[in-house]
Design an enzyme around this catalytic site. Structure first.
Site, PDB file in Angstrom:
ATOM      1  N   LYS A 326      37.729 -32.450 -39.295  1.00  0.00           N
ATOM      2  CA  LYS A 326      37.851 -32.264 -40.745  1.00  0.00           C
ATOM      3  C   LYS A 326      39.216 -32.744 -41.228  1.00  0.00           C
ATOM      4  O   LYS A 326      39.319 -33.481 -42.211  1.00  0.00           O
ATOM      5  CB  LYS A 326      37.637 -30.778 -41.053  1.00  0.00           C
ATOM      6  CG  LYS A 326      37.572 -30.444 -42.517  1.00  0.00           C
ATOM      7  CD  LYS A 326      36.703 -29.224 -42.754  1.00  0.00           C
ATOM      8  CE  LYS A 326      37.370 -27.919 -42.375  1.00  0.00           C
ATOM      9  NZ  LYS A 326      38.409 -27.496 -43.323  1.00  0.00           N
ATOM     10  N   SER A 327      40.266 -32.325 -40.546  1.00  0.00           N
ATOM     11  CA  SER A 327      41.624 -32.698 -40.984  1.00  0.00           C
ATOM     12  C   SER A 327      41.798 -34.214 -40.987  1.00  0.00           C
ATOM     13  O   SER A 327      42.366 -34.791 -41.909  1.00  0.00           O
ATOM     14  CB  SER A 327      42.661 -32.091 -40.040  1.00  0.00           C
ATOM     15  OG  SER A 327      42.638 -30.695 -40.134  1.00  0.00           O
ATOM     16  N   ARG A 427      43.019 -18.599 -53.071  1.00  0.00           N
ATOM     17  CA  ARG A 427      44.020 -18.955 -52.063  1.00  0.00           C
ATOM     18  C   ARG A 427      45.349 -19.360 -52.688  1.00  0.00           C
ATOM     19  O   ARG A 427      45.392 -19.925 -53.774  1.00  0.00           O
ATOM     20  CB  ARG A 427      43.451 -20.059 -51.153  1.00  0.00           C
ATOM     21  CG  ARG A 427      42.203 -19.568 -50.445  1.00  0.00           C
ATOM     22  CD  ARG A 427      41.672 -20.550 -49.473  1.00  0.00           C
ATOM     23  NE  ARG A 427      42.590 -20.778 -48.378  1.00  0.00           N
ATOM     24  CZ  ARG A 427      42.427 -21.716 -47.455  1.00  0.00           C
ATOM     25  NH1 ARG A 427      41.375 -22.509 -47.523  1.00  0.00           N
ATOM     26  NH2 ARG A 427      43.302 -21.867 -46.491  1.00  0.00           N
ATOM     27  N   GLN A 475      49.251 -28.054 -44.012  1.00  0.00           N
ATOM     28  CA  GLN A 475      48.860 -28.500 -45.354  1.00  0.00           C
ATOM     29  C   GLN A 475      50.080 -28.616 -46.257  1.00  0.00           C
ATOM     30  O   GLN A 475      50.232 -29.590 -46.998  1.00  0.00           O
ATOM     31  CB  GLN A 475      47.847 -27.530 -45.960  1.00  0.00           C
ATOM     32  CG  GLN A 475      46.509 -27.571 -45.239  1.00  0.00           C
ATOM     33  CD  GLN A 475      45.520 -26.565 -45.791  1.00  0.00           C
ATOM     34  OE1 GLN A 475      45.846 -25.762 -46.667  1.00  0.00           O
ATOM     35  NE2 GLN A 475      44.314 -26.592 -45.260  1.00  0.00           N
ATOM     36  N   ASP A 622      42.738 -22.152 -36.563  1.00  0.00           N
ATOM     37  CA  ASP A 622      41.384 -22.055 -37.126  1.00  0.00           C
ATOM     38  C   ASP A 622      40.373 -21.462 -36.142  1.00  0.00           C
ATOM     39  O   ASP A 622      39.216 -21.245 -36.504  1.00  0.00           O
ATOM     40  CB  ASP A 622      40.897 -23.450 -37.560  1.00  0.00           C
ATOM     41  CG  ASP A 622      41.640 -23.943 -38.794  1.00  0.00           C
ATOM     42  OD1 ASP A 622      42.208 -23.099 -39.526  1.00  0.00           O
ATOM     43  OD2 ASP A 622      41.668 -25.166 -39.024  1.00  0.00           O
ATOM     44  N   LYS A 649      43.422 -17.649 -45.188  1.00  0.00           N
ATOM     45  CA  LYS A 649      42.503 -18.777 -44.942  1.00  0.00           C
ATOM     46  C   LYS A 649      41.322 -18.674 -45.919  1.00  0.00           C
ATOM     47  O   LYS A 649      41.434 -17.994 -46.924  1.00  0.00           O
ATOM     48  CB  LYS A 649      42.042 -18.750 -43.478  1.00  0.00           C
ATOM     49  CG  LYS A 649      43.170 -19.016 -42.499  1.00  0.00           C
ATOM     50  CD  LYS A 649      43.684 -20.422 -42.643  1.00  0.00           C
ATOM     51  CE  LYS A 649      44.903 -20.669 -41.798  1.00  0.00           C
ATOM     52  NZ  LYS A 649      45.528 -21.963 -42.081  1.00  0.00           N
ATOM     53  N   ARG A 653      40.899 -13.542 -42.687  1.00  0.00           N
ATOM     54  CA  ARG A 653      40.134 -13.579 -41.435  1.00  0.00           C
ATOM     55  C   ARG A 653      40.418 -12.396 -40.520  1.00  0.00           C
ATOM     56  O   ARG A 653      39.609 -12.101 -39.634  1.00  0.00           O
ATOM     57  CB  ARG A 653      40.385 -14.908 -40.704  1.00  0.00           C
ATOM     58  CG  ARG A 653      39.676 -16.055 -41.385  1.00  0.00           C
ATOM     59  CD  ARG A 653      39.804 -17.372 -40.663  1.00  0.00           C
ATOM     60  NE  ARG A 653      38.993 -18.387 -41.343  1.00  0.00           N
ATOM     61  CZ  ARG A 653      39.170 -19.688 -41.227  1.00  0.00           C
ATOM     62  NH1 ARG A 653      40.114 -20.163 -40.443  1.00  0.00           N
ATOM     63  NH2 ARG A 653      38.389 -20.533 -41.875  1.00  0.00           N
ATOM     64  N   ARG A 702      33.900 -20.388 -40.938  1.00  0.00           N
ATOM     65  CA  ARG A 702      34.230 -20.036 -39.545  1.00  0.00           C
ATOM     66  C   ARG A 702      33.857 -18.586 -39.213  1.00  0.00           C
ATOM     67  O   ARG A 702      33.563 -18.259 -38.066  1.00  0.00           O
ATOM     68  CB  ARG A 702      35.701 -20.324 -39.259  1.00  0.00           C
ATOM     69  CG  ARG A 702      36.036 -21.798 -39.485  1.00  0.00           C
ATOM     70  CD  ARG A 702      37.252 -22.272 -38.732  1.00  0.00           C
ATOM     71  NE  ARG A 702      37.704 -23.546 -39.256  1.00  0.00           N
ATOM     72  CZ  ARG A 702      37.146 -24.731 -38.978  1.00  0.00           C
ATOM     73  NH1 ARG A 702      36.126 -24.808 -38.145  1.00  0.00           N
ATOM     74  NH2 ARG A 702      37.603 -25.847 -39.517  1.00  0.00           N
TER      75      ARG A 702
HETATM   76  C1  S3P Z   1      44.774 -27.980 -42.023  1.00  0.00           C
HETATM   77  C2  S3P Z   1      45.804 -27.104 -41.796  1.00  0.00           C
HETATM   78  C3  S3P Z   1      45.617 -25.678 -41.542  1.00  0.00           C
HETATM   79  C4  S3P Z   1      44.182 -25.373 -41.132  1.00  0.00           C
HETATM   80  C5  S3P Z   1      43.184 -26.049 -42.038  1.00  0.00           C
HETATM   81  C6  S3P Z   1      43.363 -27.553 -41.990  1.00  0.00           C
HETATM   82  C7  S3P Z   1      45.080 -29.402 -42.293  1.00  0.00           C
HETATM   83  O1  S3P Z   1      45.877 -24.942 -42.728  1.00  0.00           O
HETATM   84  O2  S3P Z   1      43.959 -23.987 -41.128  1.00  0.00           O
HETATM   85  O3  S3P Z   1      41.861 -25.743 -41.647  1.00  0.00           O
HETATM   86  O4  S3P Z   1      44.157 -30.234 -42.261  1.00  0.00           O
HETATM   87  O5  S3P Z   1      46.255 -29.706 -42.554  1.00  0.00           O
HETATM   88  P1  S3P Z   1      47.381 -24.401 -43.074  1.00  0.00           P
HETATM   89  O6  S3P Z   1      48.202 -25.561 -43.417  1.00  0.00           O
HETATM   90  O7  S3P Z   1      47.172 -23.482 -44.260  1.00  0.00           O
HETATM   91  O8  S3P Z   1      47.811 -23.670 -41.868  1.00  0.00           O
END
Ligand code: S3P
Length: 750
Positions: A326-327, A427, A475, A622, A649, A653, A702
């Site tokens: 996904k990222s 969020r 993120q 995650d 999240k 969670r 999740r």
């Molecule tokens: C992600 C960073 C993580 C992760 C999310 C995807 C990303 O979040 O939990 O599912 O793609 O940069 P955080 O930056 O809030 O830790």
């Protein structure tokens, strides 16, 4: 008995819509008296014998005496005449509404009768529901259930009248939306009136051909689907086309312009642009179907799907390829869009989160082909080529889209607004807005507590900053670095612990220099990205559910192929190994700049509880919901600390998992920054661990998938409510679990 909503309701006209509403009023006891006036004696007799009304009249004046609600449920063209007739018999407290599909002309009719001072109780309405048949017998008590009803309150409408009508339609289980009259007519002109006009027009075009018999004889499903609505009532459409003339003619202009574009592309054999147009339309259709159709439900906190898993001896075996990361998928679109030249992506995750990013860039004028079988081609527009989106950008459930785009959008020449579903709307967004403001961005979190919507004013000159991240968040790190691409000078961040470095790696793959010195990452603004090919590895976060499933199931043997094992993501492997899982990482290789491997895991021994190593927390951030399921099946206590980020999240969670685990009979204690779980496992004993029960997934994919894995060791039925979000990251989840041996029944909820 509580007071009914109305003393006396008078229907003027009692066809499909009127009689369906009358059925709701009768079924729910919403009025002391219900009467109707229509010209047809038979309709009145039928309505009386169906128990829908207590009296029927031919003269509307008789019906409206002392009514506190008058519903005009008759053809729109009759509105002015009826209002003229009943006007002297209405009181100041009478609510007058209608059910017609155009609103401007209803308001004009009212103005012609009442003059500029319209009655306070006048609130036009439009239930968007219908059926094949018409008439009092065709009415159904559930005709409006889960349908939209648009109310168009006027400046003269009193709040009490609007509120009462909203309550009435909510009793009909409709979703009530308030809109202004012009907007209503414009939206309906495009979504309903134009398609009907086109269907009538196409059938007419073909019917006029000499070979029309052949055409209709050989007409395939496409023609049949397209022309279905041309079978509707000509009189009604005649009236609607005149009633909403201005908005419809505008929509037709838009259609003609678009048609001319398409014609041109075919004439000039512009294959590239034609593919772009068709691909865009196809994806938009998919996007609207899958995501936007659910948008109001998701925004309103409604759930639309549930999983049911029955107890039984399950095996868990096979070799699987889980969908793309996904990222990495998000970033491939974002970076491809602002690069110069073309970017080809393979293995793209066709889940709703990544599709939300893709749709956002399309809305900003980027030509993107696909996705088709995981392939996407992005025709980059360069650092200064994004265009202002026409409306708000809807990010669904996706925090990554919203936070990374906050950085990119802060640096654009145009204003933008991003919104999200019920989960994303809760969020925290200040964590990214704050550093961006320090760079000179004009960004506001307009939700209640620093939450979405996020509103950005463009045209700001950004300057590079150094930012010490207060939390380990990839993120936030990425959002700042992305803004830094357009900022003056150097932008750098220091992270408290290493977090996933996909942005850094991928920027380098696009030819942009990014320095990593220990925990400090920096780049210089003002450079450019060059289109490239991106191979998205399988998502270790999705693979994690299968790893845990195999680790807790006797005799299981699962191989997950070509999984991304970027060292900033492999915490789950390390933690499962420390818990004693029989897990091997095989066939390590590099694909598209990211390390990948096949992961094999067997259910050969009982896991043991551990104190999870804090340095692995950001690397497994995650995967904890799945790991908590593993901990419940382990022998002894598992302790997690240093994981407060889990509380912000897609859901909290820690709390949501603790609630679910307790429901299923697991002793656990949530703490501020983690959890303590008393594992129920015993060495060599593979009997059930969980009692079953009903779990709320709180719009968190999740959570849903983790509790589904508990189904491998349950003694009672597990019901997981709100599983529609699984499609955000792992659309093939239930298909793959079934192949492995875990049957999940999926039911769509109304
Ligand atoms: C992600 C960073 C993580 C992760 C999310 C995807 C990303 O979040 O939990 O599912 O793609 O940069 P955080 O930056 O809030 O830790």
């Amino acid at each position: 008995m509580t007071q009914p909503l109305f003393q006396k309701v008078a229907f003027i006209g009692l066809g499909l819509i009127g009689s369906s509403l009358a059925r709701v009023i009768a079924a729910e006891g919403l009025a002391k008296t219900v009467v109707a006036s229509t010209r047809s004696q038979k309709t009145l007799d039928d309505a009386l014998s169906l128990g829908l009304i207590s009296a029927g009249f031919h003269d509307p004046i008789d019906a409206v005496q002392e009514a506190d609600l008058v519903v005009l449920a008759l053809p729109v063209r009759a509105t002015q005449h009826i209002l003229d007739v009943i006007k002297p018999h209405l009181s100041e407290k009478t609510i007058i509404t209608d059910v017609g599909s155009t609103k401007g002309n209803v308001v004009d009719a009212a103005k012609a009768v009442f003059g500029a001072r319209l009655p306070e109780g006048f609130v036009p309405g439009h239930p968007i529901a219908g059926a094949e048949h018409t008439g009092v017998h065709a009415g159904k008590v559930d005709l409006f259930a889960n349908h939209k009803v648009i109310l168009t309150p006027l400046p003269s409408s009193a709040d009490w009248a609007v509120q009462k009508l909203i309550r009435l339609w909510e009793y009909a289980k409709a979703e009530v939306i308030c809109m202004d009259v012009e907007k209503h007519d414009e939206v309906l002109a495009h979504t309903s009136h134009l398609p009907h006009l086109m269907a009538f027009n196409l059938v007419e075009q073909l019917a006029n051909r000499e070979d029309n018999l052949d055409i209709f004889r050989y007409a395939a499903g496409g023609f049949r689907d397209f022309s279905r609505i041309a079978a509707s009532d000509p009189q009604m459409w005649h009236d609607i086309f005149f009633a909403n003339k201005k908005a419809i003619l505008n929509a037709v202009d838009g259609f003609e312009a678009q048609l001319a574009t398409l014609k041109n592309l075919i004439e000039n054999e512009d294959s590239h642009a034609l593919m772009g147009l068709l691909g865009h339309a196809q994806a938009a259709r998919q996007h609207f179907n899958h995501m936007l159709a659910k948008k109001p439900l998701m925004e309103n906190n409604k759930v639309t799907q549930q999983f049911t898993i029955l107890p039984g001896a399950h095996t868990f075996k096979g070799t699987f390829t889980v969908p793309g990361d996904k990222s990495v998928s998000h970033r491939s679109i974002m970076f491809g869009a602002i690069a110069e030249g073309t970017t080809h992506v393979t293995g793209f995750l066709e889940g709703e989160d990544a599709l939300a990013t893709l749709q956002a860039f399309r809305a900003m004028g980027v030509n993107i082909e696909g996705p088709k079988d995981g392939e996407v081609t992005i025709h980059g527009v360069g650092m200064h080529g994004l265009k202002a989106p026409k409306g708000e950008l809807y990010m669904g459930n996706s925090g990554t889209s919203m936070r990374l785009l906050s950085g990119m959008l802060s640096a654009q020449q145009f204003d933008s607004v991003m919104t999200g579903d019920a989960s994303l709307s809760k969020r925290p967004m200040e964590r990214i807005a704050k550093p961006l403001r320090q760079m000179g961005a004009q960004i506001q979190t307009t939700g209640e507590r620093g939450t979405p919507p996020v509103s950005i004013s463009g045209n700001q000159a950004l300057k590079g900053i150094h930012y010490d991240l207060p939390m380990a968040s990839a993120q936030v790190k990425s959002g700042i670095l992305l803004a830094g691409l357009w900022a003056e000078g150097e932008t750098s961040v220091t992270e408290p612990e290493p977090t996933r470095d996909h942005s850094e790696r991928m920027l380098r793959a696009f030819g942009y220099e990014v320095k990593t010195e220990g925990n400090r990452i920096s780049l210089q603004g003002g450079g450019k990205l060059v289109g490239t090919n991106i191979q998205v590895p399988s998502d270790i976060s999705s693979a994690a559910f299968f790893m845990v499933g195999a680790a807790i199931t006797e005799g299981s043997d699962v191989t997950l192929e070509a999984v991304g094992i970027n060292p900033t993501r492999t915490g789950v492997i390390e933690i499962l190994k420390q818990m004693g899982a029989d897990l091997t990482v095989e066939n390590e290789r590099i694909a598209g700049g990211e390390p990948i491997a096949d992961i094999r895991i067997k259910g050969s021994r009982t896991l043991k509880g551990i104190h999870m190593p804090e340095d692995q927390v950001p690397l497994a951030i995650d995967e904890f919901p799945a790991l908590f399921i593993a901990a419940a099946c382990a022998e002894g206590q598992t302790i997690l600390t240093g994981a407060a980020e889990l509380r912000v999240k897609e859901s909290d969670r820690i709390q949501v998992m603790a609630d679910g685990l307790k429901t299923m009979g697991i002793d656990c204690t949530p703490t501020e920054d983690g959890i303590i779980i008393q594992g129920k496992g015993k060495s060599g004993d593979w009997s059930p661990i969980f009692n079953g029960g009903e779990i709320e997934s709180h719009h968190d994919h999740r959570i849903a998938m983790s509790f589904a894995m508990a189904g491998l060791r349950t003694s009672g039925e597990i019901k997981i409510v709100g599983t529609e979000t699984v499609a955000t990251s792992f659309p093939t989840f239930t298909a793959l679990t079934e192949q492995a041996g875990l049957k999940i029944q999926v039911s769509e909820l109304d």
